[in-house]
Design a protein around this motif. Structure first.
Motif, PDB file in Angstrom:
ATOM      1  N   GLU A 107       0.838  -1.204   0.000  1.00  0.00           N
ATOM      2  CA  GLU A 107       0.000   0.000   0.000  1.00  0.00           C
ATOM      3  C   GLU A 107       0.869   1.248   0.000  1.00  0.00           C
ATOM      4  O   GLU A 107       0.542   2.232  -0.667  1.00  0.00           O
ATOM      5  N   ALA A 166       3.719   1.635  -1.361  1.00  0.00           N
ATOM      6  CA  ALA A 166       4.196   1.850  -2.725  1.00  0.00           C
ATOM      7  C   ALA A 166       3.112   2.503  -3.573  1.00  0.00           C
ATOM      8  O   ALA A 166       3.367   3.449  -4.318  1.00  0.00           O
ATOM      9  N   ARG A 167       1.871   2.015  -3.414  1.00  0.00           N
ATOM     10  CA  ARG A 167       0.757   2.584  -4.184  1.00  0.00           C
ATOM     11  C   ARG A 167       0.536   4.042  -3.767  1.00  0.00           C
ATOM     12  O   ARG A 167       0.252   4.903  -4.595  1.00  0.00           O
ATOM     13  N   ASP A 168       0.673   4.304  -2.455  1.00  0.00           N
ATOM     14  CA  ASP A 168       0.488   5.647  -1.932  1.00  0.00           C
ATOM     15  C   ASP A 168       1.557   6.583  -2.489  1.00  0.00           C
ATOM     16  O   ASP A 168       1.320   7.766  -2.678  1.00  0.00           O
ATOM     17  N   TYR A 207       2.715   6.801  -5.401  1.00  0.00           N
ATOM     18  CA  TYR A 207       2.520   6.999  -6.843  1.00  0.00           C
ATOM     19  C   TYR A 207       2.910   5.812  -7.715  1.00  0.00           C
ATOM     20  O   TYR A 207       3.117   5.979  -8.920  1.00  0.00           O
ATOM     21  N   ALA A 208       3.052   4.603  -7.136  1.00  0.00           N
ATOM     22  CA  ALA A 208       3.361   3.445  -7.964  1.00  0.00           C
ATOM     23  C   ALA A 208       2.059   2.835  -8.476  1.00  0.00           C
ATOM     24  O   ALA A 208       1.126   2.625  -7.704  1.00  0.00           O
ATOM     25  N   SER A 209       2.007   2.544  -9.783  1.00  0.00           N
ATOM     26  CA  SER A 209       0.865   1.828 -10.341  1.00  0.00           C
ATOM     27  C   SER A 209       0.936   0.393  -9.825  1.00  0.00           C
ATOM     28  O   SER A 209       1.968  -0.023  -9.298  1.00  0.00           O
ATOM     29  N   PRO A 210      -0.145  -0.390  -9.974  1.00  0.00           N
ATOM     30  CA  PRO A 210      -0.063  -1.778  -9.502  1.00  0.00           C
ATOM     31  C   PRO A 210       1.127  -2.520 -10.124  1.00  0.00           C
ATOM     32  O   PRO A 210       1.819  -3.277  -9.423  1.00  0.00           O
ATOM     33  N   THR A 227       4.014  -1.248 -11.215  1.00  0.00           N
ATOM     34  CA  THR A 227       5.268  -0.754 -10.647  1.00  0.00           C
ATOM     35  C   THR A 227       5.447  -1.267  -9.221  1.00  0.00           C
ATOM     36  O   THR A 227       6.554  -1.627  -8.818  1.00  0.00           O
ATOM     37  N   LYS A 247       8.750  -3.160  -8.229  1.00  0.00           N
ATOM     38  CA  LYS A 247       9.699  -2.496  -7.339  1.00  0.00           C
ATOM     39  C   LYS A 247       9.639  -3.017  -5.907  1.00  0.00           C
ATOM     40  O   LYS A 247      10.571  -2.817  -5.135  1.00  0.00           O
ATOM     41  N   VAL A 248       8.519  -3.614  -5.522  1.00  0.00           N
ATOM     42  CA  VAL A 248       8.389  -4.021  -4.119  1.00  0.00           C
ATOM     43  C   VAL A 248       8.096  -5.521  -3.976  1.00  0.00           C
ATOM     44  O   VAL A 248       8.850  -6.243  -3.341  1.00  0.00           O
TER      45      VAL A 248
END
Lengths: 385, 287
Positions: free
Chosen positions: B183, B185-187, B189-192, B194, B198-199
Motif C-alpha cells: 500500500e 508503494a501505491r500511496d 505513486y506506484a501503479s499496480p 510498478t 519495485k516491491v
C-alpha cells in the motif's frame, strides 16, 4: 468526470492551478460497508466532513469506530459504498491511490525492507519522474528536517523505532503532498519519545504548512496537537470541534467518557432561576447547571463535571452560588502534581476529584472520611441540550 | 551435575540424527568415492587402485548427457518460476481463509507415487491418448505429431513433478510481505505494475532463489521422467548412472559419473548463490 461539491462554487485561482476556497478534503454523504460472511457491515455509516487547508485535523475514537476506514478513503485504499470524496474540490472517489496528491504515514511505518533510507525516501519522487539532481536535493533537505542526515545508507531494520518513524515521515513529506495522513504514527513509541515526536510533528506541520489528518485513539495526543477533532463512535462523528470545545462541552455521554474523565449526574430539574437550572440531589445538596432556552421543571438532565473543577471540603461550605454534593472518600491516589480522590456520592455515581498539590503538603481528606464537593455553576455542562 | 547435563544436552539431542546420517549418508558416500577409484569387473571383483582416469573417460564419454541434464534442469526451473509465481501470488494475497486448503491441493499429487504419476503422464501424452487424439481429430495438429520421446515431454514431466517445490517457497516469501508495504508503494505513486516490480518481486526473490535450488538439483539428476516420457535422444545423466550400476555393473564409471554430477551441481549452486548475492537476499528474507 470531475464534479464539484454542491455547496462550493468552483473558483480556480488563476496561475496556481489550485482550487482556492475549497476545503483540502471533503466527504459528502459517504458510507462504507464491508462484506463479512456475505453480509454488509457498516464501518462508516454517514459522513459529511470538510477539512480545511493547512489544518491539523484529528480523527479520534476507539478501535472499530471507523476512523481508519475514513483515512483510508482519503488515501484511496478504500472506495466508499456511497457518497463522494473530494480533494481540493476535485472528485477523487474513483481515483487510485497512486494518482492522489496525498501521502500516508503508516502505523507500522511500512518502510520498504529491501531499500535503504535514501531509496525509501526517494521512492515517491522517482515514480513522479523528477530529475535525479532534483530528487537528491529534495531528499537531502527532507532528511535534514527530520534529523536523519548521515543515515542515508542504513537499512530500516538497523534503525530504532523513532528513526524509522522519521524515515516514514520524510518518505511522505518529501513529495510535498496536499495533505499528509498519519495513522496512529506514534503508537509504537515509548512515552518519552512519543511526547517528543508530538512536539516535532506540530513543528514540522507549521513549517511545511500542509493539512495533517491524524488518526488516533489517544485522546491526550489529539487534544494537544489538533486544531480540530472529530470524535467518532460506531461509524459516526459524535462531535466535531476544537479540543477545548470537545473537552469543556462534550456533546454526548460517549464523548464525555472518552475524552478525559467525566463525572456524570442524572437528575430532574426542580426549578430554573435566571438561566440556571437547579437539580435537587439530596436534602441540602444541589447541582446548578446553566441552561439556555426553555427548560421546564421536572425535565430529566444529564450533567457532566470535569474532576479538576471540583473543590473538596471537610466541612459543609456555605456557598449558595455553587453546586454542592456530599459523599464518602473511597480511594486516595497520590499522583505527584495532584491527588486523585474517588468519592461515593449521594448523587448516585462515584465522583473522581483531582486536587492540585499546589499548597497542601498533606492530603485534604483520607479514606472513609465524609466530604463535601463544590463547583461553580459554569462547570456543570448539560449533555445533549 | 546439572551443569554437566546442560552442557551435554545439545550433543545428546544431535546424536540420533547424527548417527543416522553417519551410517546412511557418510558411509555410502565414502564407499562410492572409493568405488569410483577402483578397477576390475563384476566377475573377478574390484580392487582399489586410485585409478582417477575413470573420471576423465566417463566425463568425455557422457558429456552430452551431462550437459543435456543441466539444460533440462535449468529450463525446468525457469518454466516453474513462470508457472508457480502466479499460483503462489494468488494463494498468498487472495487465498483468504482457504490458503491451507489451496496449498494442500498443490501438494495432493504427492500422495501418489512419483513413478505412478509419471506413468500416467505417459498415457496422457501417448500419440493417440486423451490429449493428442482429439486435437488431431479436430485438425489442430498434424496426424504425425508426437510428444512422447521428445525433450518437451521430459521437461513437461519434470515441471509437473517439481511444481510444489517452486510454489511453496515463493508462497512463503510472498506471505511474509506486509500488505501495508505494498500500500505504501501505491500511496507513493506506484501503479499496480510498478508496485509489483519495485516491491513485491524483490521481496519474493529469496523464495524464487530457494525454489530454484529445490527444483534445479533434483530435476538435473532425475532419471524417471526421461526413462518413461523420453526417448533415445533425451537420455539424461541419471539414466546413464542407473544403467551403469544396474545393467552393465560398471560400478567405477557409475560412481565417477555420480560424483562428477554432484561436483558440477555444487559448483553451479554456489556460483548461482554468489551471483545473486544470496547473503543479502537471505538477510532480507530473514527479517
Amino acid at each position: 468526470m470531475t464534479t464539484s461539491p454542491p455547496h462550493h462554487a468552483a473558483s480556480v485561482r488563476p496561475g496556481t492551478g489550485q482550487h482556492a476556497g475549497h476545503p483540502a478534503i471533503e466527504f459528502v454523504g459517504v458510507r462504507k460497508d464491508y462484506l463479512s460472511h456475505g453480509e454488509a457491515v457498516p464501518a462508516v455509516k454517514s459522513l459529511d466532513l470538510a477539512i480545511g487547508q493547512g489544518e491539523f485535523f484529528s480523527l479520534l475514537g476507539p478501535s472499530g469506530c471507523g476512523k481508519t476506514t475514513t483515512m483510508r478513503m482519503i488515501a484511496g485504499f478504500e472506495e466508499p459504498t456511497a457518497g463522494k470524496v473530494f480533494l481540493d474540490g476535485k472528485d477523487v472517489t474513483d481515483v487510485g491511490p497512486n494518482k492522489r496528491d496525498v501521502n500516508m504515514v503508516f502505523q507500522s511505518y511500512a518502510l520498504f525492507p529491501h531499500l535503504n533510507v535514501l531509496q525509501n525516501v526517494s521512492f515517491g519522487l522517482e515514480r513522479k519522474k523528477l530529475a535525479k539532481s532534483e530528487i537528491k536535493r529534495r531528499v537531502g533537505e527532507m532528511l535534514e528536517i527530520v534529523s536523519l542526515t548521515g543515515m542515508e545508507k542504513r537499512q530500516p531494520k538497523e534503525m530504532s523505532g523513532g528513526q524509522q518513524q522519521r524515515v516514514a515521515l520524510a518518505r511522505a513529506l518529501v513529495n510535498h503532498p496536499r495533505a499528509l495522513l498519519l495513522d496512529e504514527p506514534l503508537g509504537a513509541l515509548d512515552l518519552k519519545l512519543r511526547q517528543q515526536m508530538q512536539v516535532e510533528l506540530k513543528r514540522i506541520q507549521r513549517e511545511v504548512g500542509i493539512t495533517f489528518v491524524y488518526v488516533t485513539h489517544d485522546q491526550g495526543e489529539a487534544l494537544t496537537m489538533s486544531d480540530r477533532i472529530a470524535v467518532m463512535n460506531s461509524g459516526l462523528i459524535e462531535q466535531l470541534g476544537s479540543p477545548r470545545n470537545i473537552y469543556e462541552r462534550p456533546a454526548s455521554r460517549f464523548v464525555a467518557g472518552f475524552i478525559g474523565t467525566s463525572n456524570l449526574i442524572d437528575g430532574q430539574v426542580s426549578h430554573v432561576d435566571g438561566g440556571v437550572a437547579v437539580l435537587d440531589v439530596a436534602p441540602g445538596e444541589r447541582v446548578l447547571v446553566p441552561v439556555t432556552g426553555q427548560v421546564q421543571p421536572g425535565r430529566a438532565l444529564e450533567v457532566s463535571v470535569r474532576p479538576e473543577k471540583i473543590d473538596l471540603h471537610r466541612t459543609m461550605p456555605h456557598d449558595s452560588a455553587a453546586s454542592i454534593v456530599s459523599g464518602v472518600v473511597t480511594e486516595v491516589v497520590y499522583h505527584g502534581t495532584s491527588t486523585n480522590y474517588t468519592v461515593a456520592t449521594s448523587a448516585g455515581s462515584d465522583f473522581v476529584v483531582f486536587d492540585q498539590n499546589a499548597h497542601d503538603a498533606e492530603d485534604v481528606a483520607s479514606r472513609g472520611e465524609r466530604v463535601f464537593l463544590t463547583w461553580a455553576p459554569q462547570h456543570s455542562y448539560p449533555i445533549g441540550v | 551435575m546439572n551443569r554437566v547435563k546442560r552442557t551435554l544436552a545439545p550433543y545428546l539431542l544431535v546424536l540420533p540424527g547424527g548417527l543416522w546420517l553417519l551410517v546412511f549418508f557418510v558411509v555410502p558416500m565414502v564407499t562410492m568415492l572409493s568405488l569410483s577409484l577402483q578397477e576390475g569387473d563384476i566377475v573377478n571383483g574390484y580392487v582399489f587402485t586410485g585409478h582417477w582416469q575413470t573420471y576423465v573417460e566417463a566425463i568425455s564419454d557422457y558429456q552430452t548427457q551431462m550437459i543435456r541434464s543441466l539444460v533440462y534442469g535449468a529450463i525446468t526451473s525457469l518454466v516453474l518460476i513462470v508457472l508457480a509465481f502466479p499460483v503462489a501470488y494468488w494463494i498468498a494475497f487472495y487465498g483468504g481463509r482457504k490458503k491451507t486448503t489451496y496449498l494442500f491441493l498443490i501438494l495432493l499429487p504427492f500422495f501418489v507415487s512419483f513413478v505412478l504419476r509419471t506413468i500416467s503422464w505417459r498415457m496422457l501424452l501417448t500419440d493417440d491418448g486423451v490429449l493428442l487424439h482429439p486435437l488431431k481429430e479436430a485438425g489442430l495438429l498434424p496426424s504425425g505429431f508426437q510428444l512422447l520421446g521428445t525433450p518437451t515431454a521430459v521437461i513437461a514431466g519434470l515441471v509437473y513433478n517439481f511444481l510444489p517445490f517452486m510454489v511453496l517457497p515463493i508462497y512463503v516469501a510472498l506471505e511474509r510481505i506486509d500488505p501495508r508495504v505494498v500500500e505504501a508503494a501505491r500511496d507513493l505513486y506506484a501503479s499496480p505494475a510498478t508496485a509489483f516490480r519495485k516491491v513485491i518481486f524483490p521481496l519474493a526473490l529469496p523464495g524464487v532463489f530457494a525454489g530454484v535450488l529445490m527444483t534445479f538439483v533434483p530435476a538435473s539428476s532425475d532419471y524417471v521422467n526421461s526413462e518413461l516420457l523420453g526417448g533415445t535422444s533425451t537420455t539424461m545423466i541419471g539414466q546413464v548412472i542407473q544403467s551403469k550400476f544396474l545393467h552393465t555393473s560398471d560400478y567405477p564409471t557409475a560412481s565417477a559419473l555420480a560424483f562428477a554430477l554432484m561436483a558440477v551441481l555444487l559448483i553451479g549452486v554456489f556460483s548461482y548463490a554468489r551471483a545473486l548475492g544470496t547473503e543479502d537476499v537471505m538477510k532480507v528474507a530473514a527479517r
